[in-house]
Write an enzyme that holds these catalytic residues in place. Structure first.
Site, short mmCIF file in Angstrom:
data_model
loop_
_atom_site.label_atom_id
_atom_site.label_comp_id
_atom_site.label_asym_id
_atom_site.label_seq_id
_atom_site.Cartn_x
_atom_site.Cartn_y
_atom_site.Cartn_z
CB CYS A 140 -1.00 -0.04 1.02
SG CYS A 140 0.03 -0.46 2.74
CG HIS A 220 -0.14 3.76 5.92
ND1 HIS A 220 0.26 2.92 7.02
CD2 HIS A 220 -0.28 2.69 4.77
CE1 HIS A 220 0.19 1.75 6.80
NE2 HIS A 220 -0.17 1.70 5.45
P1 NAD Z 1 -5.44 -10.96 6.06
O1 NAD Z 1 -4.85 -11.63 7.14
O2 NAD Z 1 -6.47 -9.80 6.25
O3 NAD Z 1 -6.11 -11.85 4.94
C1 NAD Z 1 -5.52 -13.21 4.69
C2 NAD Z 1 -6.36 -14.38 4.21
O4 NAD Z 1 -5.63 -15.48 3.91
C3 NAD Z 1 -7.26 -14.76 5.46
O5 NAD Z 1 -8.59 -14.96 4.79
C4 NAD Z 1 -6.68 -15.88 6.07
O6 NAD Z 1 -7.68 -16.86 6.69
C5 NAD Z 1 -6.20 -16.54 4.69
N1 NAD Z 1 -5.02 -17.42 4.71
C6 NAD Z 1 -4.08 -17.55 5.87
N2 NAD Z 1 -3.34 -18.67 5.56
C7 NAD Z 1 -3.77 -19.34 4.21
C8 NAD Z 1 -3.24 -20.26 3.75
N3 NAD Z 1 -2.17 -21.01 4.29
N4 NAD Z 1 -4.05 -20.57 2.21
C9 NAD Z 1 -5.04 -19.78 2.04
N5 NAD Z 1 -5.56 -18.87 2.70
C10 NAD Z 1 -4.66 -18.32 3.87
O7 NAD Z 1 -4.33 -10.14 5.01
P2 NAD Z 1 -4.11 -9.06 4.32
O8 NAD Z 1 -4.28 -7.96 5.22
O9 NAD Z 1 -5.36 -9.13 3.20
O10 NAD Z 1 -2.88 -9.27 3.61
C11 NAD Z 1 -2.90 -9.86 2.30
C12 NAD Z 1 -1.58 -9.71 1.72
O11 NAD Z 1 -1.64 -8.33 1.19
C13 NAD Z 1 -0.18 -9.35 2.53
O12 NAD Z 1 1.02 -9.82 1.55
C14 NAD Z 1 -0.08 -8.04 3.08
O13 NAD Z 1 1.29 -7.59 3.22
C15 NAD Z 1 -0.69 -7.58 1.71
N6 NAD Z 1 -1.24 -6.08 1.88
C16 NAD Z 1 -2.00 -5.91 2.97
C17 NAD Z 1 -2.32 -4.54 3.21
C18 NAD Z 1 -3.38 -4.33 4.30
O14 NAD Z 1 -3.15 -2.98 4.87
N7 NAD Z 1 -4.19 -5.25 4.76
C19 NAD Z 1 -2.21 -3.61 2.33
C20 NAD Z 1 -1.52 -3.88 0.91
C21 NAD Z 1 -0.95 -5.16 0.99
#
Ligand code: NAD
Length: 356
Positions: A140, A220
């Site tokens: 992000c 942020h």
């Molecule tokens: P999150 O924890 O909200 O969601 C992750 C999902 O994946 C959950 O539904 C979880 O149950 C599932 N999961 C966990 N282990 C798993 C597995 N082994 N197989 C399949 N599904 C599985 O995470 P998020 O915040 O959505 O982040 C996801 C990615 O996006 C990360 O790389 C993060 O760095 C990136 N990201 C997050 C944000 C943010 O602010 N949340 C912003 C930009 C990028």
């Protein structure tokens, strides 16, 4: 019609799925969940086919009466492209599975850059992901900086960028994260990892970053200083930024003093989940002093990478080699820019549909 599988239906995955559903050239092949929690129920209610992360967790879904179609490998096989939105570091453990099925894959910014062929931002380097087997949609913060730096580099040149990132402690659903009553230099090391991450998009940029974490879940805030090659006026910089569809210059009269009012504004505008897909730049903060540009921008961490994932899908699938075409199509389908007032004219922006 591209069939898009989404592995991980959390903060990012559910937003990407809903955005895919709105595109004229894509459909959701299915989503994976590890447990039949509230997000699994929402996915089912939205009509998305549910797949489980493994055979063991299928029993939990059956016990909760939440129907599933198979396991993650079945979804990968049924998909033209997979968006991996599993937690940081988990995505790379799926890289071999995506390769095995020869399914192009997108990873998120929580993975190391070498997980994919290219680090991606639609405005900055769309073409690098065209027909790639994999791409990583940068984080992000890196997305927010890449969108800002692309037009600044093109029009004024960047000699040196310095950014202090005041980061939200966690997302609203991250009940276990903090700080809850402190202001942390985070990471303490300088430069923070954000500068090197921006260099994965602009390899030749000179950038230093410092990171902090504060007790908010909203957004942020970036404090940006760029030493420019040229010496434009602040009005010229504002004008250049206002031409960018994913940069929103917040006019003073809106009286938005921070992320709280900003998100209230997008909720009032009818945005799903109050999402803010654009960088929000305080127009009055845009200042140029002897070739040094200063500004503040707010970045909604849960939302700004969502349109970038949509564009990255089109890029890796080779659906269009034109960043502009994909960006316009994504913006038009989501309503990016359409319901936020244009800074300079006071008129409403219109997202024009793509022509191919
Ligand atoms: P999150 O924890 O909200 O969601 C992750 C999902 O994946 C959950 O539904 C979880 O149950 C599932 N999961 C966990 N282990 C798993 C597995 N082994 N197989 C399949 N599904 C599985 O995470 P998020 O915040 O959505 O982040 C996801 C990615 O996006 C990360 O790389 C993060 O760095 C990136 N990201 C997050 C944000 C943010 O602010 N949340 C912003 C930009 C990028």
């Amino acid at each position: 019609m591209l069939h898009v599988g989404i592995n991980g239906f959390g903060t990012i995955g559910k937003r990407v799925a809903d955005a895919v559903r709105l595109q004229p050239d894509m459909t959701v092949a299915g989503v994976t969940k590890r447990s039949p929690n509230f997000e699994a129920v929402v996915a089912h209610d939205r009509g998305y086919d549910l797949y489980t992360a493994d055979e063991d967790s299928r029993a939990q879904f059956e016990a909760a009466d939440v129907p599933t179609q198979g396991v993650v490998s079945d979804l990968v096989e049924a998909s033209d492209v997979v968006v991996d939105a599993t937690p940081s570091g988990v995505g790379e453990t799926y890289a071999d599975l995506y390769s095995e099925y020869e399914t192009p894959a997108l990873f998120q910014g929580g993975e190391d850059a070498d997980v994919a062929e290219a680090s991606f931002n639609a405005r900055a380097n769309y073409e690098r992901a065209v027909d790639a087997e994999s791409a990583r949609v940068v984080s992000c913060n890196t997305t927010g900086l890449s969108r800002l730096f692309a037009p600044i580099r093109e029009q004024f040149g960047i000699e040196k960028a310095r950014v202090t990132l005041v980061r939200r402690g966690g997302d609203p659903s991250d009940t276990g994260r903090g700080p809850i009553n402190d202001t942390l230099p985070d990471p303490v090391e300088i430069p923070s990892h954000h500068g090197p991450d921006v260099e994965t998009v602009f390899p030749d940029i000179d950038i230093d970053t410092m990171g902090m974490k504060v007790p908010t879940t909203q957004m942020h805030t970036h404090s940006v200083n760029v030493t420019l090659d040229a010496d434009p006026t602040a009005a010229e910089v504002r004008d250049a930024l206002s031409q960018e569809s994913r940069l929103f210059l917040l006019p003073e009269h809106l009286d938005i003093d921070g992320a709280g009012k900003l998100k209230e504004y997008t909720r009032d505008a009818g945005r799903p989940r109050g999402d803010v897909w654009e960088n929000c730049i305080w127009a009055e903060s845009v200042t140029v002093e002897d070739g040094d540009l200063y500004l503040f921008q707010a970045i909604h961490q849960e939302a700004d990478v969502v349109p970038e994932n949509i564009d990255a899908i089109r890029a890796v699938c080779g659906r269009t080699t034109s960043a502009e075409t994909s960006i316009q199509r994504t913006n038009g389908a989501l309503g990016i820019g359409q319901d936020l007032l244009d800074h300079d004219t006071g008129t409403r922006r219109t997202g024009s549909p793509a022509d191919d």
